[in-house]
Every structure is written in C-alpha cells, then in structure tokens.
Design a protein around this motif. Structure first.
Motif, PDB file in Angstrom:
ATOM      1  N   ARG A   1       1.129  -7.063 -19.691  1.00 30.05           N
ATOM      2  CA  ARG A   1       1.085  -7.616 -18.867  1.00 30.05           C
ATOM      3  C   ARG A   1      -0.244  -7.852 -17.921  1.00 30.05           C
ATOM      4  O   ARG A   1      -0.678  -8.824 -17.499  1.00 30.05           O
ATOM      5  CB  ARG A   1       2.433  -7.471 -17.996  1.00 30.05           C
ATOM      6  CG  ARG A   1       3.782  -8.057 -18.222  1.00 30.05           C
ATOM      7  CD  ARG A   1       4.558  -7.735 -17.236  1.00 30.05           C
ATOM      8  NE  ARG A   1       5.956  -8.180 -17.962  1.00 30.05           N
ATOM      9  CZ  ARG A   1       7.087  -8.101 -17.074  1.00 30.05           C
ATOM     10  NH1 ARG A   1       6.842  -8.280 -15.588  1.00 30.05           N
ATOM     11  NH2 ARG A   1       8.300  -8.770 -17.434  1.00 30.05           N
ATOM     12  N   CYS A   2      -0.470  -6.406 -17.722  1.00 30.13           N
ATOM     13  CA  CYS A   2      -1.806  -6.394 -16.981  1.00 30.13           C
ATOM     14  C   CYS A   2      -2.953  -7.186 -17.488  1.00 30.13           C
ATOM     15  O   CYS A   2      -3.923  -7.879 -17.142  1.00 30.13           O
ATOM     16  CB  CYS A   2      -1.875  -5.165 -16.718  1.00 30.13           C
ATOM     17  SG  CYS A   2      -0.769  -4.237 -15.793  1.00 30.13           S
TER      18      CYS A   2
ATOM     19  N   GLU B   1      -5.490  -5.237  -8.821  1.00 31.37           N
ATOM     20  CA  GLU B   1      -4.077  -4.817  -8.773  1.00 31.37           C
ATOM     21  C   GLU B   1      -4.006  -4.650 -10.191  1.00 31.37           C
ATOM     22  O   GLU B   1      -2.892  -3.434 -10.441  1.00 31.37           O
ATOM     23  CB  GLU B   1      -3.109  -5.893  -8.414  1.00 31.37           C
ATOM     24  CG  GLU B   1      -3.446  -5.781  -6.640  1.00 31.37           C
ATOM     25  CD  GLU B   1      -2.462  -6.779  -6.058  1.00 31.37           C
ATOM     26  OE1 GLU B   1      -1.266  -6.311  -5.473  1.00 31.37           O
ATOM     27  OE2 GLU B   1      -2.704  -7.805  -5.832  1.00 31.37           O
ATOM     28  N   ALA B   2      -4.032  -5.254 -11.089  1.00 26.59           N
ATOM     29  CA  ALA B   2      -3.659  -5.157 -12.591  1.00 26.59           C
ATOM     30  C   ALA B   2      -4.507  -3.854 -13.204  1.00 26.59           C
ATOM     31  O   ALA B   2      -3.766  -3.250 -13.993  1.00 26.59           O
ATOM     32  CB  ALA B   2      -4.171  -6.473 -13.258  1.00 26.59           C
TER      33      ALA B   2
ATOM     34  N   THR C   1       2.795   0.030   1.297  1.00 23.05           N
ATOM     35  CA  THR C   1       3.363   1.171   0.217  1.00 23.05           C
ATOM     36  C   THR C   1       3.718   0.435  -1.134  1.00 23.05           C
ATOM     37  O   THR C   1       3.500   1.403  -2.010  1.00 23.05           O
ATOM     38  CB  THR C   1       4.725   1.361   0.950  1.00 23.05           C
ATOM     39  OG1 THR C   1       4.697   1.908   2.239  1.00 23.05           O
ATOM     40  CG2 THR C   1       5.732   2.443   0.120  1.00 23.05           C
ATOM     41  N   THR C   2       3.807  -0.769  -1.190  1.00 22.17           N
ATOM     42  CA  THR C   2       4.461  -1.480  -2.751  1.00 22.17           C
ATOM     43  C   THR C   2       3.459  -2.068  -3.175  1.00 22.17           C
ATOM     44  O   THR C   2       3.638  -2.558  -4.522  1.00 22.17           O
ATOM     45  CB  THR C   2       5.820  -2.078  -2.630  1.00 22.17           C
ATOM     46  OG1 THR C   2       5.353  -3.218  -1.452  1.00 22.17           O
ATOM     47  CG2 THR C   2       6.906  -1.310  -1.742  1.00 22.17           C
ATOM     48  N   ARG C   3       2.439  -2.543  -2.585  1.00 21.27           N
ATOM     49  CA  ARG C   3       1.122  -3.112  -3.450  1.00 21.27           C
ATOM     50  C   ARG C   3      -0.074  -2.383  -3.161  1.00 21.27           C
ATOM     51  O   ARG C   3      -0.408  -1.566  -2.124  1.00 21.27           O
ATOM     52  CB  ARG C   3       1.194  -4.662  -2.899  1.00 21.27           C
ATOM     53  CG  ARG C   3       2.251  -5.445  -3.244  1.00 21.27           C
ATOM     54  CD  ARG C   3       1.945  -6.884  -2.919  1.00 21.27           C
ATOM     55  NE  ARG C   3       0.844  -7.453  -3.916  1.00 21.27           N
ATOM     56  CZ  ARG C   3       0.635  -8.632  -3.972  1.00 21.27           C
ATOM     57  NH1 ARG C   3       1.411  -9.404  -3.361  1.00 21.27           N
ATOM     58  NH2 ARG C   3      -0.407  -8.968  -4.875  1.00 21.27           N
ATOM     59  N   ALA C   4      -0.715  -2.240  -4.217  1.00 22.57           N
ATOM     60  CA  ALA C   4      -2.087  -1.299  -4.034  1.00 22.57           C
ATOM     61  C   ALA C   4      -3.079  -1.710  -3.079  1.00 22.57           C
ATOM     62  O   ALA C   4      -3.392  -3.014  -2.977  1.00 22.57           O
ATOM     63  CB  ALA C   4      -2.689  -1.344  -5.560  1.00 22.57           C
ATOM     64  N   HIS C   5      -3.785  -0.940  -2.271  1.00 24.52           N
ATOM     65  CA  HIS C   5      -4.926  -0.979  -1.499  1.00 24.52           C
ATOM     66  C   HIS C   5      -6.003   0.019  -2.124  1.00 24.52           C
ATOM     67  O   HIS C   5      -5.614   0.684  -2.810  1.00 24.52           O
ATOM     68  CB  HIS C   5      -4.358  -0.944  -0.184  1.00 24.52           C
ATOM     69  CG  HIS C   5      -3.639   0.157   0.268  1.00 24.52           C
ATOM     70  ND1 HIS C   5      -4.188   1.404   0.398  1.00 24.52           N
ATOM     71  CD2 HIS C   5      -2.256   0.427   0.409  1.00 24.52           C
ATOM     72  CE1 HIS C   5      -3.098   2.441   0.774  1.00 24.52           C
ATOM     73  NE2 HIS C   5      -2.232   1.679   0.809  1.00 24.52           N
TER      74      HIS C   5
END
Length: 479
Positions: A113-114, A137-138, A216-220
C-alpha cells in the motif's frame, strides 16, 4: 490490475485515522486503476488507508506487539489456545504456523500500500507540498513495517553488523500477479532502507499536525526522529541514537522536544492509555466502534482479565513483577490487577467493540533510549543519563531518586535502565526485541522452554507461502 482495484477499494472503506467519525468515502465500486489518484479527496483517503493497512489485527492491531512480548519472560499463557499465539509463547512456530504466515502477509500488504501511494502520488493533482508530505507518511509507515518484520524473521543487527539474511526488500508497487521472485537482502540492507525512509520522512513531514489527535495518529517530524532512536538502538549504534534523540529531547530536565510538536512526558502514567492524545503519545494507532482489529486480536483481549478481556496472558510471578526495585507504591503497579490469584496487565480497559488506541511510540521510550545510549557511548555514569532515567522513574515513583553515586559502573547504570524499560514498557512490544538486540537467551517461563541465541526458534522462520511463491527466497537455517 485486479489487485490494485481491490486494494484501492479496501483503502477507501477504511475508517480515517484522523477523524474516525466523519469519513464519507466516495463510491468505491467506481474507482479504477486509472482514476484512483484522480482527486485530492481520493488521495487523502489512500493515505489514511496506508495507516489502516499497518493497524490491522494481524499487525499493529494487537498481534504483533503480543508476539514480541510473550516471547519474553514476563507472561504466562492461561488458555492454551492455539488461536491466540500459543505457539509463539512456547517457541513452537513453524513455517506454516498461522502466526508466522499471517503477520508476514499483513505487513507486506501494508508495505505494498505504501509503495503504491509513493508511486501514485508522483503525478497526482495535489500541490508539491502535499506530494512530499504524503510520500513521507508512506515512507514512515514502510519503515515501521520493515523494522517490525526484521526484528522477528532475521538475526539481530548486533550479532554481526547485519551480515545475516534479512528480508525481501519490496520497494516497487505490485499491481498484478507475478514479480514474486526476490532474494532476501541482508539485515544491514533492510536497516539501511529503514533509515533512508525515516530520514526522508523527517525532511518532509510537517513540524506539527492540525490538532492533538492528528499529532498522535499521523506522522510528523518528531515521529520519524523518535522511531530512528529505536532503530539505531536495535543496531547498537549509540552515537546515532544520541544525535537523533537530541533533536527532540532538551539538554536538561524537565525534558521536552524543543521544536515541532511539544512532546514530553505526561504528568501521570494513568493518562497515556485509553484513547489518549497527550504530548507523550508520539504515535498511536486509533480505533473506534466503527474500526476494530477483529476478534481475539486486540491488546485488551490478550491481557485484561475483566469482563472486557480474554484473560489469555497473566504476568509471570518470576518476571519483572518480582523485582524488588519495582516498589509497591509505584503508580505503574496499579496496572497489574490480581484476578483469581494471578496478576494481569490492565493498561487497556475499553471493550473490543470500541478498543483503546495502540501506543506505538511514547516519549518515555525515547528518554530511556537516550539514557542507555549515553551510558554505553561514554562508558560512564553520565549525569544526563541518570537524569533521563530519573524522569521516567520519578513520574511514577517519586520516592526513588538516582544519583551518579548510585552506580559504581556504567554497566550498573545500563542495567538499571534495562530494568526501567521492562517496567515502563511492559506489554507494549519491547521484550523480544530488547533480548535479541542484547544477544541474550530467552529464559524459560511456565511450561515454555528456554531458548538460546543459537536455537532455531530464536527467530521466526520465513513463511511457507513466501517460499512457495518466491523461488529466490531461502529458509532460515534449521527451520
């Protein structure tokens, strides 16, 4: 192209990681290969679908972390249930064992998927800034997935600087059958790819996201840096751990990230589980009543002994809970709930029908990574390493304050940090990776045997399905 259509459709119906209630996907039955990346809305859904691919039940929805913990010394199997990772607990997995095959399949599906997202976004109708962000993000998720796999299916990097056989490195999107044959790259090559992905992610992820939930739930940026401290620690590259951790840990207490998201320890350990979005929760996978890992997959099922749990694994009385250094007044002891004369971990308390978030990276881990790396790199009882240890211990046990005079040698300090990891990160997936990176044997527990680092069960076999379809893959010795 049939596989891509199925993947796109699956991605679109996955509940959003950033707003689990508000996602209204387009009619997925009308999405084709040609227009999957046709609109910004569809692309956003595919990004969220990449997160959802990693958080499925057979991967980070619960099973992966349970595999990593029950291989270690802290848990006893209570149900003798072959469905809930019994073979992993007692070191009896084989190439055809469900645990071995299902994790591999889930992780490589997530990786693909990535890969599809990374390739497809190149010509997508979004800004260059969004292209860079989505790609990053991927890359973060791909790095997390490959790192997770290599810690189970291959020898630790620290054994021989990664010269052992690692994993097939699939970095191109697979949208049709075929293209199965690929040799196993070395462990060093896998780690090299993980670091490259995380470096790219760090450079292109946003400093912050829009709110505490998304932070918290998506990358930074800090998410990628924090994961690098874990990866470098697994490699035994302690100066690199220090370099990365210093980007998000201040020089002195109270420790916090000086830039980006203001990551720091929460004031109370009691606030960081459940559906928590504190500054300590650097990265978690979210769940809701509309988005569950599935039956007998969630952490609450494995560890909780109340009505919401399955009471599958109790705490080993001879494990870390027997350590007298872990005081009875330590707040972390409150998670150990006694039922029927046995202790169970109740860090997760929500029902399986509306599960708690799964914490993947916490700031406490970063502080312990840095403390250990400083002590090992300097080979000294370093004052900052002690202060970092105190920050984690003191949050839950104010009666214990370490000083440099508390440790006669650097190894004494390192041993205390390792003890702190076993207490602080209990049931969060660190037991087996820590044992393997340190070149230790797995101790016996209950009816499960001891496993030496030369035993074939020390690492998992390559799954049978991979060997059947990938003619260039070879099995781990002895399996």
């Amino acid at each position: 192209m049939k596989n891509l259509c199925l993947l796109i459709m699956a991605s679109l119906v996955i509940i959003s990681c950033s707003d689990t209630e508000a996602l209204n996907p387009v009619n997925q039955t009308r999405i084709s290969d040609a227009n999957a990346f046709a609109t910004p809305e569809r692309i956003e859904q595919l990004v969220l679908g990449a997160y959802s691919g990693v958080k499925v039940g057979n991967f980070y929805g619960g099973r992966f972390m349970n595999y990593q913990d029950v291989r270690g010394p802290e848990f006893l199997n209570e149900r003798n249930n072959g469905v809930t990772n019994l073979f992993t607990w007692n070191f009896g997995v084989q190439s055809a064992t469900n645990e071995v095959q299902n994790l591999w399949s889930a992780a490589y599906t997530a990786i693909n998927r990535c890969n599809i997202l990374i390739e497809g976004v190149k010509t997508a109708p979004v800004s260059d800034a969004l292209k860079a962000r989505y790609t990053a993000e991927a890359q973060f998720l791909r790095a997390l997935s490959y790192y997770s796999l290599v810690t189970l299916y291959a020898q630790p990097y620290t054994l021989n600087n990664g010269t052992s056989l690692g994993l097939p490195l699939r970095l191109k999107p697979e949208t049709s059958g075929g293209n199965n044959d690929l040799v196993r790259s070395t462990v060093a090559d896998v780690y090299k790819q993980v670091i490259e992905d995380l470096n790219a992610a760090e450079a292109n992820l946003p400093l912050t996201n829009s709110n505490a939930l998304n932070n918290t739930t998506r990358a930074h940026r800090n998410t990628a840096i924090a994961l690098k401290t874990r990866v470098y620690l697994s490699m035994g590259k302690y100066p690199e751990v220090i370099t990365e951790a210093n980007k998000i840990v201040s020089t002195s207490a109270p420790f916090s990230a000086p830039t980006g998201v203001a990551n720091a320890l929460a004031s109370s350990i009691a606030t960081i589980f459940g559906k928590s979005t504190t500054a300590e929760n650097i990265f978690s996978f979210p769940y809701s009543a509309n988005d569950v890992p599935g039956t007998q997959n969630s952490l609450v099922f494995y560890y909780n002994a109340s009505a919401v749990g399955g009471q599958e694994y109790s705490l080993n009385p001879s494990g870390i809970i027997a350590n007298t250094d872990w005081k009875s007044t330590d707040a972390r002891r409150t998670f150990n709930v006694v039922t029927g004369g046995k202790a169970y971990v109740h860090k997760w308390t929500a029902p399986q029908t509306d599960p708690d978030f799964v914490p993947v990276i916490r700031y406490a881990e970063v502080l312990l990574n840095l403390s250990e790396a400083i002590a090992r790199s300097t080979n000294s009882v370093d004052a900052r390493a002690v202060a970092l240890l105190n920050a984690v211990r003191g949050r839950s046990d104010a009666t214990t304050v370490f000083t440099t005079s508390s440790f006669a040698t650097a190894q004494n300090l390192i041993d205390q940090v390792l003890t702190e990891r076993r207490i602080e990160l209990l049931a969060e997936g660190f037991s087996s990776p820590d044992i393997m990176r340190l070149g230790q044997n797995f101790p016996a527990k209950g009816l499960a045997p001891a496993v030496s680092k030369t035993d074939t069960q020390y690492l998992w076999p390559i799954p049978l399905n991979e060997l059947l379809y990938n003619k260039l893959a070879v099995q781990n010795p002895g399996h």
